[in-house]
Design an enzyme around this catalytic site. Sequence first.
Site, PDB file in Angstrom:
ATOM      1  N   ASP A 270      75.441  13.339 -10.083  1.00  0.00           N
ATOM      2  CA  ASP A 270      75.581  14.122 -11.313  1.00  0.00           C
ATOM      3  C   ASP A 270      77.043  14.525 -11.425  1.00  0.00           C
ATOM      4  O   ASP A 270      77.795  14.487 -10.449  1.00  0.00           O
ATOM      5  CB  ASP A 270      74.670  15.364 -11.285  1.00  0.00           C
ATOM      6  CG  ASP A 270      74.369  15.940 -12.671  1.00  0.00           C
ATOM      7  OD1 ASP A 270      73.243  15.764 -13.170  1.00  0.00           O
ATOM      8  OD2 ASP A 270      75.291  16.567 -13.254  1.00  0.00           O
TER       9      ASP A 270
ATOM     10  N   ASP B   4      81.020  11.318 -12.407  1.00  0.00           N
ATOM     11  CA  ASP B   4      81.149  11.508 -13.848  1.00  0.00           C
ATOM     12  C   ASP B   4      80.988  10.147 -14.527  1.00  0.00           C
ATOM     13  O   ASP B   4      81.853   9.275 -14.393  1.00  0.00           O
ATOM     14  CB  ASP B   4      82.528  12.108 -14.156  1.00  0.00           C
ATOM     15  CG  ASP B   4      82.724  12.352 -15.649  1.00  0.00           C
ATOM     16  OD1 ASP B   4      81.836  11.970 -16.437  1.00  0.00           O
ATOM     17  OD2 ASP B   4      83.776  12.910 -16.025  1.00  0.00           O
TER      18      ASP B   4
ATOM     19  N   TYR C 215      71.720  12.825 -31.936  1.00  0.00           N
ATOM     20  CA  TYR C 215      71.048  12.425 -30.681  1.00  0.00           C
ATOM     21  C   TYR C 215      70.261  11.133 -30.918  1.00  0.00           C
ATOM     22  O   TYR C 215      70.346  10.170 -30.139  1.00  0.00           O
ATOM     23  CB  TYR C 215      70.132  13.567 -30.249  1.00  0.00           C
ATOM     24  CG  TYR C 215      69.293  13.299 -29.016  1.00  0.00           C
ATOM     25  CD1 TYR C 215      69.868  13.162 -27.759  1.00  0.00           C
ATOM     26  CD2 TYR C 215      67.894  13.217 -29.121  1.00  0.00           C
ATOM     27  CE1 TYR C 215      69.079  12.945 -26.635  1.00  0.00           C
ATOM     28  CE2 TYR C 215      67.107  13.007 -28.007  1.00  0.00           C
ATOM     29  CZ  TYR C 215      67.696  12.867 -26.764  1.00  0.00           C
ATOM     30  OH  TYR C 215      66.915  12.654 -25.648  1.00  0.00           O
TER      31      TYR C 215
ATOM     32  N   LEU D 249      70.714  16.073 -11.566  1.00  0.00           N
ATOM     33  CA  LEU D 249      70.437  17.514 -11.434  1.00  0.00           C
ATOM     34  C   LEU D 249      69.730  18.067 -12.674  1.00  0.00           C
ATOM     35  O   LEU D 249      69.510  19.269 -12.786  1.00  0.00           O
ATOM     36  CB  LEU D 249      71.734  18.290 -11.200  1.00  0.00           C
ATOM     37  CG  LEU D 249      72.493  17.954  -9.914  1.00  0.00           C
ATOM     38  CD1 LEU D 249      73.716  18.864  -9.752  1.00  0.00           C
ATOM     39  CD2 LEU D 249      71.588  18.083  -8.698  1.00  0.00           C
TER      40      LEU D 249
HETATM   41  P1  NAD Z   1      69.140  17.288 -18.702  1.00  0.00           P
HETATM   42  O1  NAD Z   1      70.027  17.782 -19.787  1.00  0.00           O
HETATM   43  O2  NAD Z   1      68.211  18.237 -18.057  1.00  0.00           O
HETATM   44  O3  NAD Z   1      70.008  16.594 -17.577  1.00  0.00           O
HETATM   45  C1  NAD Z   1      71.088  15.735 -17.875  1.00  0.00           C
HETATM   46  C2  NAD Z   1      72.014  15.732 -16.683  1.00  0.00           C
HETATM   47  O4  NAD Z   1      73.121  14.883 -17.010  1.00  0.00           O
HETATM   48  C3  NAD Z   1      72.606  17.123 -16.337  1.00  0.00           C
HETATM   49  O5  NAD Z   1      72.319  17.456 -15.004  1.00  0.00           O
HETATM   50  C4  NAD Z   1      74.115  16.950 -16.564  1.00  0.00           C
HETATM   51  O6  NAD Z   1      74.904  17.659 -15.626  1.00  0.00           O
HETATM   52  C5  NAD Z   1      74.271  15.445 -16.412  1.00  0.00           C
HETATM   53  N1  NAD Z   1      75.462  14.912 -17.084  1.00  0.00           N
HETATM   54  C6  NAD Z   1      75.945  15.218 -18.322  1.00  0.00           C
HETATM   55  N2  NAD Z   1      77.077  14.533 -18.557  1.00  0.00           N
HETATM   56  C7  NAD Z   1      77.299  13.776 -17.453  1.00  0.00           C
HETATM   57  C8  NAD Z   1      78.307  12.849 -17.088  1.00  0.00           C
HETATM   58  N3  NAD Z   1      79.353  12.586 -17.887  1.00  0.00           N
HETATM   59  N4  NAD Z   1      78.238  12.250 -15.887  1.00  0.00           N
HETATM   60  C9  NAD Z   1      77.206  12.521 -15.034  1.00  0.00           C
HETATM   61  N5  NAD Z   1      76.224  13.405 -15.318  1.00  0.00           N
HETATM   62  C10 NAD Z   1      76.272  14.018 -16.516  1.00  0.00           C
HETATM   63  O7  NAD Z   1      68.336  16.028 -19.306  1.00  0.00           O
HETATM   64  P2  NAD Z   1      66.902  15.477 -18.866  1.00  0.00           P
HETATM   65  O8  NAD Z   1      65.884  16.226 -19.618  1.00  0.00           O
HETATM   66  O9  NAD Z   1      66.813  15.341 -17.416  1.00  0.00           O
HETATM   67  O10 NAD Z   1      66.966  14.038 -19.569  1.00  0.00           O
HETATM   68  C11 NAD Z   1      67.462  12.896 -18.899  1.00  0.00           C
HETATM   69  C12 NAD Z   1      67.495  11.737 -19.887  1.00  0.00           C
HETATM   70  O11 NAD Z   1      66.187  11.544 -20.453  1.00  0.00           O
HETATM   71  C13 NAD Z   1      68.439  11.940 -21.061  1.00  0.00           C
HETATM   72  O12 NAD Z   1      69.046  10.714 -21.368  1.00  0.00           O
HETATM   73  C14 NAD Z   1      67.531  12.362 -22.196  1.00  0.00           C
HETATM   74  O13 NAD Z   1      68.047  11.999 -23.444  1.00  0.00           O
HETATM   75  C15 NAD Z   1      66.273  11.570 -21.877  1.00  0.00           C
HETATM   76  N6  NAD Z   1      65.067  12.185 -22.433  1.00  0.00           N
HETATM   77  C16 NAD Z   1      64.638  13.400 -21.998  1.00  0.00           C
HETATM   78  C17 NAD Z   1      63.504  13.982 -22.544  1.00  0.00           C
HETATM   79  C18 NAD Z   1      63.009  15.335 -22.093  1.00  0.00           C
HETATM   80  O14 NAD Z   1      62.079  15.879 -22.709  1.00  0.00           O
HETATM   81  N7  NAD Z   1      63.565  15.906 -21.034  1.00  0.00           N
HETATM   82  C19 NAD Z   1      62.798  13.292 -23.549  1.00  0.00           C
HETATM   83  C20 NAD Z   1      63.278  12.066 -23.994  1.00  0.00           C
HETATM   84  C21 NAD Z   1      64.412  11.503 -23.414  1.00  0.00           C
HETATM   85  N1  SER Z   2      62.811  16.277 -25.360  1.00  0.00           N
HETATM   86  C1  SER Z   2      63.953  15.688 -25.972  1.00  0.00           C
HETATM   87  C2  SER Z   2      64.660  16.648 -26.862  1.00  0.00           C
HETATM   88  O1  SER Z   2      64.000  17.524 -27.398  1.00  0.00           O
HETATM   89  C3  SER Z   2      63.541  14.474 -26.761  1.00  0.00           C
HETATM   90  O2  SER Z   2      64.385  13.434 -26.437  1.00  0.00           O
HETATM   91  O3  SER Z   2      65.838  16.523 -27.045  1.00  0.00           O
END
Ligand code: NAD
Ligand code: SER
Length: 335
Positions: free
Chosen positions: A34, A53, A142, A10
């Site tokens: 999620d 979870d 992080y 989500l």
């Molecule tokens: P987000 O924060 O939008 O979504 C993370 C989701 O994980 C949320 O919906 C949350 O409800 C769920 N979550 C949290 N704890 C949980 C648990 N215990 N069990 C199940 N679900 C759980 O993050 P995102 O932007 O979609 O990023 C996804 C992944 O990609 C992450 O690992 C993040 O570190 C990585 N990432 C994202 C970016 C970015 O710019 N969005 C960049 C680099 C890496």
């Molecule tokens: N877009 C992510 C953040 O800012 C990089 O992992 O946390």
Amino acid sequence: MRRLLVTGALGQIGVELVPVLRKHYGADRVVASDLRAVTSRSFTAGDDYERLDCMQPSQIFEVMRRRDIGAVYHLAALLSAVAEKRPQEAWTVNMDTAYNLLEAAREFRCQLFFPSSIAVFGPSTPRQRAPQVTIQRLTTIYGVSKLAGELLCDYYTRRFGVDARGLRLPGLISSVAAPGGGTTDYAVEMFRAAASGERYSCFLAPDTRLDMMYLPDAIRAMIDLMEADPTRLGHRNAYNVTAMSITPAELATEIRKHLPSFAVDYHIDPMRQAIADSWPQSLDASAARDDWGFSPRFNLAALTRDILAKLREKMKASGDERLKCETSHDHARID
Ligand code: NAD
Ligand code: SER
């Protein structure tokens, strides 16, 4: 054919990744999951969804056995700004969930995708074109959890033969879900403000240069990496990928080519500014290009055109003059 499971579905990446996976592999082969209950805004009723979870190994094992899962895109995590506000919780969530999913992948002989980040680099990493293999004395919790996740994935591959693969993603810019508490979120927020006809107050300084990529390019890269010939992968966890290196001021200038009256002011958040200043300004993605053909399609101009059109379409469809967040990110609060 065994099914695919997406954890954290989500979030910002998941709500766009799941429909692409369903189109690519078939709707009945992709299980979204999620911690949070699904809402009508995230997926449509009747979508294949499990409330899961990832801190609970028994829940993971039960879902993976019952749904016959053969590959996992493990997205659940806390992002950089939330993590820096709540470091103890971030370490527990990011490491326990990665460990639990790797153990499940070992047990069920599954493929695993692990999303790493530019946060695995620190102030002593070369700031320009940070190499694939370089010094990684990073300074955020992080980043510590992402680098430990990369190493754990490599360990499970070497020790147990788990097919774990990962990308070091830059900031991702997207049009569907609100971002989840990262340092690069300003870019998504700026587009939403611009499309809503609002002024934007940016939490990073105008000249803060960071790597970014449009989410559709990142999703294509994830699938390409997961489908790549394993014998060609010299750096499973994780490959540097990127599409552009930009500052908030440059992004605002590009948006003004479409919306000339768009205004931005700067109210710097010291915590997020310090995180951004500790990361490289650009990455070298040549290993990803050479090993499995990584090649992003969107540069800044193409991304801006595409995302503004999508956001305007969305506003027209909802009859709303302002863009609301599609996901409520309780876990992502940083105040
Ligand atoms: P987000 O924060 O939008 O979504 C993370 C989701 O994980 C949320 O919906 C949350 O409800 C769920 N979550 C949290 N704890 C949980 C648990 N215990 N069990 C199940 N679900 C759980 O993050 P995102 O932007 O979609 O990023 C996804 C992944 O990609 C992450 O690992 C993040 O570190 C990585 N990432 C994202 C970016 C970015 O710019 N969005 C960049 C680099 C890496
Ligand atoms: N877009 C992510 C953040 O800012 C990089 O992992 O946390």
